[in-house]
Design a protein around this motif. Sequence first.
Motif, PDB file in Angstrom:
ATOM      1  N   PHE A  80       0.840  -1.206   0.000  1.00 36.47           N
ATOM      2  CA  PHE A  80       0.000   0.000   0.000  1.00 36.47           C
ATOM      3  C   PHE A  80       0.871   1.252   0.000  1.00 36.47           C
ATOM      4  N   LEU A  81       1.850   1.300   0.873  1.00 39.98           N
ATOM      5  CA  LEU A  81       2.719   2.474   0.971  1.00 39.98           C
ATOM      6  C   LEU A  81       3.531   2.680  -0.311  1.00 39.98           C
ATOM      7  N   ILE A  82       4.151   1.639  -0.809  1.00 42.89           N
ATOM      8  CA  ILE A  82       5.013   1.727  -1.995  1.00 42.89           C
ATOM      9  C   ILE A  82       4.205   2.110  -3.230  1.00 42.89           C
ATOM     10  N   LYS A  83       3.087   1.434  -3.468  1.00 37.47           N
ATOM     11  CA  LYS A  83       2.300   1.700  -4.682  1.00 37.47           C
ATOM     12  C   LYS A  83       1.592   3.047  -4.609  1.00 37.47           C
ATOM     13  N   THR A  84       1.183   3.465  -3.411  1.00 37.67           N
ATOM     14  CA  THR A  84       0.588   4.795  -3.257  1.00 37.67           C
ATOM     15  C   THR A  84       1.613   5.866  -3.605  1.00 37.67           C
ATOM     16  N   LEU A  85       2.805   5.723  -3.086  1.00 37.48           N
ATOM     17  CA  LEU A  85       3.869   6.683  -3.385  1.00 37.48           C
ATOM     18  C   LEU A  85       4.238   6.661  -4.868  1.00 37.48           C
ATOM     19  N   ALA A  86       4.272   5.480  -5.462  1.00 41.19           N
ATOM     20  CA  ALA A  86       4.615   5.351  -6.886  1.00 41.19           C
ATOM     21  C   ALA A  86       3.563   6.028  -7.763  1.00 41.19           C
ATOM     22  N   ALA A  87       2.277   5.775  -7.504  1.00 42.87           N
ATOM     23  CA  ALA A  87       1.204   6.377  -8.306  1.00 42.87           C
ATOM     24  C   ALA A  87       1.160   7.888  -8.099  1.00 42.87           C
ATOM     25  N   PHE A  88       1.354   8.328  -6.856  1.00 42.05           N
ATOM     26  CA  PHE A  88       1.354   9.772  -6.593  1.00 42.05           C
ATOM     27  C   PHE A  88       2.480  10.451  -7.370  1.00 42.05           C
ATOM     28  N   SER A  89       3.670   9.881  -7.287  1.00 44.80           N
ATOM     29  CA  SER A  89       4.831  10.472  -7.975  1.00 44.80           C
ATOM     30  C   SER A  89       4.640  10.478  -9.489  1.00 44.80           C
ATOM     31  N   ALA A  90       4.133   9.375 -10.016  1.00 43.76           N
ATOM     32  CA  ALA A  90       3.911   9.287 -11.461  1.00 43.76           C
ATOM     33  C   ALA A  90       2.877  10.312 -11.912  1.00 43.76           C
ATOM     34  N   GLY A  91       1.775  10.393 -11.189  1.00 42.80           N
ATOM     35  CA  GLY A  91       0.735  11.360 -11.537  1.00 42.80           C
ATOM     36  C   GLY A  91       1.217  12.786 -11.428  1.00 42.80           C
ATOM     37  N   TYR A  92       1.928  13.073 -10.354  1.00 41.54           N
ATOM     38  CA  TYR A  92       2.445  14.431 -10.160  1.00 41.54           C
ATOM     39  C   TYR A  92       3.419  14.815 -11.276  1.00 41.54           C
ATOM     40  N   LEU A  93       4.368  13.936 -11.556  1.00 43.65           N
ATOM     41  CA  LEU A  93       5.359  14.221 -12.602  1.00 43.65           C
ATOM     42  C   LEU A  93       4.729  14.379 -13.977  1.00 43.65           C
ATOM     43  N   TYR A  94       3.847  13.456 -14.330  1.00 43.65           N
ATOM     44  CA  TYR A  94       3.226  13.518 -15.649  1.00 43.65           C
ATOM     45  C   TYR A  94       2.459  14.833 -15.821  1.00 43.65           C
ATOM     46  N   HIS A  95       1.685  15.191 -14.816  1.00 47.43           N
ATOM     47  CA  HIS A  95       0.889  16.422 -14.923  1.00 47.43           C
ATOM     48  C   HIS A  95       1.752  17.670 -14.837  1.00 47.43           C
ATOM     49  N   LEU A  97       4.856  17.875 -15.945  1.00 47.03           N
ATOM     50  CA  LEU A  97       5.592  17.968 -17.211  1.00 47.03           C
ATOM     51  C   LEU A  97       4.689  18.289 -18.398  1.00 47.03           C
ATOM     52  N   THR A  98       3.399  18.037 -18.273  1.00 50.87           N
ATOM     53  CA  THR A  98       2.489  18.322 -19.392  1.00 50.87           C
ATOM     54  C   THR A  98       1.645  19.569 -19.156  1.00 50.87           C
ATOM     55  N   ARG A  99       1.753  20.200 -18.024  1.00 48.11           N
ATOM     56  CA  ARG A  99       0.921  21.355 -17.673  1.00 48.11           C
ATOM     57  C   ARG A  99       1.093  22.522 -18.632  1.00 48.11           C
ATOM     58  N   SER A 100       2.291  22.794 -19.046  1.00 50.32           N
ATOM     59  CA  SER A 100       2.554  23.992 -19.841  1.00 50.32           C
ATOM     60  C   SER A 100       2.134  23.846 -21.300  1.00 50.32           C
ATOM     61  N   LEU A 165      -6.673   8.071 -23.395  1.00 52.76           N
ATOM     62  CA  LEU A 165      -6.737   9.532 -23.456  1.00 52.76           C
ATOM     63  C   LEU A 165      -7.624  10.040 -24.595  1.00 52.76           C
ATOM     64  N   ARG A 166      -8.024   9.181 -25.496  1.00 54.70           N
ATOM     65  CA  ARG A 166      -8.966   9.576 -26.556  1.00 54.70           C
ATOM     66  C   ARG A 166     -10.406   9.631 -26.048  1.00 54.70           C
ATOM     67  N   ILE A 167     -10.642   9.038 -24.887  1.00 53.15           N
ATOM     68  CA  ILE A 167     -11.994   9.010 -24.315  1.00 53.15           C
ATOM     69  C   ILE A 167     -12.190  10.274 -23.488  1.00 53.15           C
ATOM     70  N   HIS A 168     -13.162  11.075 -23.873  1.00 58.57           N
ATOM     71  CA  HIS A 168     -13.379  12.384 -23.242  1.00 58.57           C
ATOM     72  C   HIS A 168     -13.598  12.271 -21.731  1.00 58.57           C
ATOM     73  N   GLU A 169     -14.404  11.311 -21.293  1.00 59.53           N
ATOM     74  CA  GLU A 169     -14.685  11.170 -19.860  1.00 59.53           C
ATOM     75  C   GLU A 169     -13.420  10.892 -19.059  1.00 59.53           C
ATOM     76  N   ILE A 170     -12.530  10.129 -19.604  1.00 54.47           N
ATOM     77  CA  ILE A 170     -11.287   9.817 -18.914  1.00 54.47           C
ATOM     78  C   ILE A 170     -10.340  11.015 -18.958  1.00 54.47           C
ATOM     79  N   ARG A 171     -10.229  11.627 -20.115  1.00 52.42           N
ATOM     80  CA  ARG A 171      -9.328  12.770 -20.292  1.00 52.42           C
ATOM     81  C   ARG A 171      -9.712  13.930 -19.367  1.00 52.42           C
ATOM     82  N   SER A 172     -11.001  14.065 -19.066  1.00 49.65           N
ATOM     83  CA  SER A 172     -11.464  15.192 -18.258  1.00 49.65           C
ATOM     84  C   SER A 172     -11.329  14.956 -16.753  1.00 49.65           C
ATOM     85  N   LEU A 173     -10.852  13.796 -16.330  1.00 54.29           N
ATOM     86  CA  LEU A 173     -10.772  13.477 -14.908  1.00 54.29           C
ATOM     87  C   LEU A 173      -9.652  14.219 -14.177  1.00 54.29           C
ATOM     88  N   SER A 174      -8.496  14.336 -14.812  1.00 57.67           N
ATOM     89  CA  SER A 174      -7.345  14.897 -14.082  1.00 57.67           C
ATOM     90  C   SER A 174      -7.304  16.399 -14.138  1.00 57.67           C
TER      91      SER A 174
END
Length: 174
Positions: A80-95, A97-100, A165-174
């Motif tokens: 739980f701890l490892i995968k939570t940290l991994a998903a958080f880091s991945a999500g944070y980094l991806y967003h 790096l793509t924010r701009s 990411l081609r699915i509008h409902e999914i793309r609009s979640l983050s």
Amino acid sequence: MNSKKTKKLVFGALMAALTTAATMVIHIPTAMNGYIHLGDGMVLLSGILLGPVTGALAGGIGSMTADLLSGYAFYAPATFLIKTLAAFSAGYLYHRLTRSRLKTGYRILPFLTAGIVCSGIVTGGYFIFELIVYNAASAIINVPFNLVQNLFSLVVSGALLPILLRIHEIRSLS
């Protein structure tokens, strides 16, 4: 609760369930009580698609549930701890790096960066856990297995992400 929050909650539960299923369906045992699976790909996708917080909870809960259902309850808290940290880091980094950028589609460099960091956290996290619980030799034995698992998960999630990411409902979640 507004529509976007409800959708995010539902998709978070769905990603947790998919993470559990992906972890349990392909289940190849390794040397020191571990196993190779594709659940880490869902952990990575959870962070990217749902954002750092919701994605972290979905990835952590889904992975921990798989451990509990597969007879690896001893690993569940660490998972739980490892995968939570991994998903958080991945999500944070991806967003981050793509924010701009204006386009909301798939970008390979942010994905690879997030995926490599996610893989590093998973491999390093289990190495530290097994180092504490077992010994250095046992912890080192599982590193190659974790790297192989993460490589397969990266390939699978990399193939699924552009489609999702081609699915509008999914793309609009983050």
